[in-house]
Design a protein around this motif. Structure first.
Motif, short mmCIF file in Angstrom:
data_model
loop_
_atom_site.label_atom_id
_atom_site.label_comp_id
_atom_site.label_asym_id
_atom_site.label_seq_id
_atom_site.Cartn_x
_atom_site.Cartn_y
_atom_site.Cartn_z
N ALA A 47 -9.31 1.89 4.53
CA ALA A 47 -8.49 1.20 3.52
C ALA A 47 -7.38 0.40 4.17
CB ALA A 47 -7.90 2.22 2.54
N LEU A 88 -8.92 6.62 4.86
CA LEU A 88 -7.60 6.00 4.89
C LEU A 88 -7.56 4.87 5.93
CD1 LEU A 88 -4.69 5.80 3.95
CD2 LEU A 88 -4.12 7.62 5.58
N LEU A 95 -6.97 10.90 0.59
CA LEU A 95 -8.10 10.38 1.36
C LEU A 95 -8.25 11.14 2.67
CD1 LEU A 95 -7.57 6.53 0.97
CD2 LEU A 95 -9.10 8.01 -0.35
N HIS A 112 -3.26 4.78 -2.17
CA HIS A 112 -4.25 5.44 -1.32
C HIS A 112 -3.86 6.92 -1.26
CE1 HIS A 112 -5.58 1.44 -0.26
NE2 HIS A 112 -4.32 1.14 0.02
N ILE A 120 0.77 5.35 0.41
CA ILE A 120 -0.08 6.40 0.97
C ILE A 120 0.49 7.77 0.62
CG2 ILE A 120 -0.97 7.37 3.13
CD1 ILE A 120 -0.51 4.49 4.30
N GLY A 135 0.84 -1.19 0.00
CA GLY A 135 0.00 0.00 0.00
C GLY A 135 0.88 1.24 0.00
#
Length: 95
Positions: free
Chosen positions: A74, A71, A66, A63, A33, A31
C-alpha cells in the motif's frame, strides 16, 4: 493510586493534518496507518471521527490492521511529497 504515573495518549487529528499540510504543501494524498492493537484501533476511530467534518481536497486513505507485506504494498503508492501519519503499528492481525 499513590505513586502512579502514565502517559496521555490523546491524539489531535486535525492539528496533525494541518501541520503536515503546512510542511508538505504539494502533497497529493494522506495515508493514515494503524495496527491491530486496542490502542491503535481506538486512536484510528478518534482520528476518523475528528476528520469526518474536515474538508480538504486531498484524499485521506486509511491503512489499518494490515500484515507487513500488505502495508508495504500500500505504501508503494505514495510519493515523497505525500503525507503518512502513523498512529501506531505495534500489532499486526497475526500478532
Amino acid at each position: 493510586m499513590e505513586h502512579a504515573t502514565g502517559v496521555n495518549e490523546q491524539i489531535s487529528a486535525l492539528n496533525t493534518v494541518e501541520a503536515a499540510l503546512l510542511l508538505q504543501p504539494k502533497a497529493e494524498k494522506i495515508g493514515v496507518i494503524a495496527g491491530s492493537s486496542l490502542t491503535e484501533q481506538r486512536n484510528l476511530a478518534i482520528f476518523q471521527e475528528e476528520m469526518a467534518g474536515y474538508y480538504h481536497p486531498i484524499a485521506i486513505h486509511y491503512h489499518s490492521q494490515l500484515e507487513p507485506e500488505a502495508l508495504i504494498e500500500a505504501l508503494e503508492n505514495y510519493a515523497d511529497r505525500d503525507i503518512l501519519i502513523v498512529l501506531g503499528y505495534m500489532a499486526t492481525p497475526s500478532g
